[in-house]
Write a protein that holds these residues in place. Sequence first.
Motif, PDB file in Angstrom:
ATOM      1  N   TYR A   1       0.879  -1.086   0.010  1.00 20.31           N
ATOM      2  CA  TYR A   1      -0.127   0.017  -0.098  1.00 20.31           C
ATOM      3  C   TYR A   1       0.958   1.304  -0.063  1.00 20.31           C
ATOM      4  O   TYR A   1       1.769   1.219   0.742  1.00 20.31           O
ATOM      5  CB  TYR A   1      -0.954  -0.035   1.272  1.00 20.31           C
ATOM      6  N   SER A   2       0.659   2.111  -0.786  1.00 19.25           N
ATOM      7  CA  SER A   2       1.457   3.271  -1.074  1.00 19.25           C
ATOM      8  C   SER A   2       0.764   4.447  -0.188  1.00 19.25           C
ATOM      9  O   SER A   2      -0.240   4.551  -0.202  1.00 19.25           O
ATOM     10  CB  SER A   2       1.433   3.870  -2.525  1.00 19.25           C
ATOM     11  N   GLY A   3       1.710   5.278   0.414  1.00 22.38           N
ATOM     12  CA  GLY A   3       1.233   6.472   1.245  1.00 22.38           C
ATOM     13  C   GLY A   3       1.413   7.621   0.658  1.00 22.38           C
ATOM     14  O   GLY A   3       1.129   8.858   1.197  1.00 22.38           O
ATOM     15  N   GLN A   4       1.431   7.682  -0.715  1.00 25.52           N
ATOM     16  CA  GLN A   4       1.480   8.943  -1.489  1.00 25.52           C
ATOM     17  C   GLN A   4       0.424   9.852  -1.243  1.00 25.52           C
ATOM     18  O   GLN A   4       0.309  10.786  -1.457  1.00 25.52           O
ATOM     19  CB  GLN A   4       1.890   8.451  -3.011  1.00 25.52           C
ATOM     20  N   HIS A   5      -1.032   8.933  -1.507  1.00 26.77           N
ATOM     21  CA  HIS A   5      -2.195   9.652  -1.500  1.00 26.77           C
ATOM     22  C   HIS A   5      -2.493  10.286  -0.143  1.00 26.77           C
ATOM     23  O   HIS A   5      -2.887  11.360   0.035  1.00 26.77           O
ATOM     24  CB  HIS A   5      -3.503   8.968  -1.755  1.00 26.77           C
ATOM     25  N   LEU A   6      -1.882   9.556   0.916  1.00 29.45           N
ATOM     26  CA  LEU A   6      -2.184  10.095   2.379  1.00 29.45           C
ATOM     27  C   LEU A   6      -1.227  11.226   2.551  1.00 29.45           C
ATOM     28  O   LEU A   6      -1.458  12.540   3.204  1.00 29.45           O
ATOM     29  CB  LEU A   6      -1.752   9.250   3.415  1.00 29.45           C
ATOM     30  N   LEU A   7      -0.062  11.241   1.903  1.00 26.72           N
ATOM     31  CA  LEU A   7       0.814  12.259   2.178  1.00 26.72           C
ATOM     32  C   LEU A   7       0.187  13.590   1.219  1.00 26.72           C
ATOM     33  O   LEU A   7       0.393  14.933   1.779  1.00 26.72           O
ATOM     34  CB  LEU A   7       2.304  12.002   1.325  1.00 26.72           C
ATOM     35  N   LYS A   8      -0.289  13.639   0.083  1.00 28.58           N
ATOM     36  CA  LYS A   8      -0.982  14.350  -0.569  1.00 28.58           C
ATOM     37  C   LYS A   8      -2.019  15.024   0.267  1.00 28.58           C
ATOM     38  O   LYS A   8      -2.518  16.215   0.165  1.00 28.58           O
ATOM     39  CB  LYS A   8      -1.472  14.259  -1.859  1.00 28.58           C
ATOM     40  N   SER A   9      -2.715  14.206   0.874  1.00 29.10           N
ATOM     41  CA  SER A   9      -3.864  14.686   1.855  1.00 29.10           C
ATOM     42  C   SER A   9      -3.394  15.557   2.827  1.00 29.10           C
ATOM     43  O   SER A   9      -3.929  16.593   3.414  1.00 29.10           O
ATOM     44  CB  SER A   9      -4.586  13.565   2.732  1.00 29.10           C
ATOM     45  N   PHE A  10      -2.240  15.428   3.631  1.00 22.77           N
ATOM     46  CA  PHE A  10      -1.592  16.275   4.508  1.00 22.77           C
ATOM     47  C   PHE A  10      -1.023  17.712   3.683  1.00 22.77           C
ATOM     48  O   PHE A  10      -1.344  18.655   4.403  1.00 22.77           O
ATOM     49  CB  PHE A  10      -0.247  15.653   5.119  1.00 22.77           C
TER      50      PHE A  10
ATOM     51  N   ASP B   1       8.861  13.746  -0.167  1.00 26.79           N
ATOM     52  CA  ASP B   1       8.079  12.867  -0.551  1.00 26.79           C
ATOM     53  C   ASP B   1       8.587  11.252  -0.972  1.00 26.79           C
ATOM     54  O   ASP B   1       7.981  10.194  -1.063  1.00 26.79           O
ATOM     55  CB  ASP B   1       7.518  12.959  -1.785  1.00 26.79           C
ATOM     56  N   SER B   2       9.925  11.229  -0.138  1.00 22.89           N
ATOM     57  CA  SER B   2      10.574  10.003  -0.147  1.00 22.89           C
ATOM     58  C   SER B   2      11.833  10.049   0.803  1.00 22.89           C
ATOM     59  O   SER B   2      12.875  10.483   0.184  1.00 22.89           O
ATOM     60  CB  SER B   2      11.032   9.353  -1.448  1.00 22.89           C
ATOM     61  N   LEU B   3      11.859   9.766   1.963  1.00 27.42           N
ATOM     62  CA  LEU B   3      12.838   9.858   2.734  1.00 27.42           C
ATOM     63  C   LEU B   3      13.919   8.434   2.512  1.00 27.42           C
ATOM     64  O   LEU B   3      15.228   8.521   2.603  1.00 27.42           O
ATOM     65  CB  LEU B   3      12.614   9.480   4.244  1.00 27.42           C
ATOM     66  N   SER B   4      13.109   7.606   1.702  1.00 32.62           N
ATOM     67  CA  SER B   4      13.814   6.395   1.360  1.00 32.62           C
ATOM     68  C   SER B   4      15.135   6.657   0.204  1.00 32.62           C
ATOM     69  O   SER B   4      16.314   6.222   0.318  1.00 32.62           O
ATOM     70  CB  SER B   4      12.949   5.323   0.713  1.00 32.62           C
ATOM     71  N   TRP B   5      14.949   7.644  -0.587  1.00 31.59           N
ATOM     72  CA  TRP B   5      15.586   8.242  -1.562  1.00 31.59           C
ATOM     73  C   TRP B   5      17.126   8.734  -0.913  1.00 31.59           C
ATOM     74  O   TRP B   5      17.975   8.406  -1.119  1.00 31.59           O
ATOM     75  CB  TRP B   5      15.125   9.120  -2.564  1.00 31.59           C
ATOM     76  N   ILE B   6      16.640   9.562   0.342  1.00 28.32           N
ATOM     77  CA  ILE B   6      17.789  10.035   0.920  1.00 28.32           C
ATOM     78  C   ILE B   6      18.384   8.908   1.756  1.00 28.32           C
ATOM     79  O   ILE B   6      19.867   8.853   1.625  1.00 28.32           O
ATOM     80  CB  ILE B   6      17.356  11.186   1.826  1.00 28.32           C
TER      81      ILE B   6
END
Length: 295
Positions: free
Chosen positions: A23-32, A112-117
């Motif tokens: 499940y991706s958290g991108q949509h919830l991030l856009k909600s914030f 939008d991506s701590l994983s990239w960092i």
Amino acid sequence: MLSELLQGTDTGAVLIIQDSCSYSGQHLLKSFISAALNKEEAVHVLGFDVSEEELKDGLTASTQRLHFHSAYTDPLGWTNRTAFTVHQFCVEELTHLLKQTSHPKPVTLVIDSLSWILRHVSPPAVCKTLQQLKKGGAVRAVIGLLHADMHQRGTVGSVCHLATSVITVAPGTKGDEAVAKITKRSKSGKVMQDEEIFSIKGDFSVTVVSKTSHAGHRQTEPEEHQTDPTANLTFNIRLSDTEREAKEKLALPFVFSKEKKTALLQSGPGSGRILYEPDANDDYDQEDPDDDLDV
């Protein structure tokens, strides 16, 4: 609790949305992001996973206060054409980046991506930067998306331990629903936990379908039946009341009464003393009485 977090995070808060491949958290991030823009807050986004066009797609709130710093096309800075790279993730570079736009109030920083960092910067350096942003006052709050299944458990635990709130999202039983497990730490140190089922509408508004609160409640475990280890002994190790009373009255040989101490310390007639007179062969040094000892 999810609705409370959307309404506004405390100053100096670090909120982590933890998702996985299920499940991706991108949509919830856009909600914030949408909720912050609706409150007329300025939002700076460090974009790694999606482009600026994809991030703004569907946002009904005014995007004039939304500033996108793209690292999507070249996150490592190989072409020197991107606005942001992973190597710029430090408090000095971020503070300089945020000061390029003037706002009367501290802004909300969205990653939008701590994983990239974390894949290109050491976890201690990332945690240090988040801690400095948390206490430095350059931003009001930090909201980051972390793909938990891309990292070792220790790395995820270090970042989440630093956060004031962690939202772990997972798919729900229905297609348009998801489950959010929320852990929030207050400034006093109290930890609150909630598990909520929510859905996200087309305008990225969040609806909480059901809520199960776990804050401050612990399930009481049934007491295990304990067997008596002395039940089958051939001798008795317990004392009766009479035996216990006699034990308490018994005078122990190494415990002296007041009268016995007085009698022992008082010198009476016929008591002897030991007198020592050194002779000429004694090598006695007043400065070092133990000089004759081989120590």
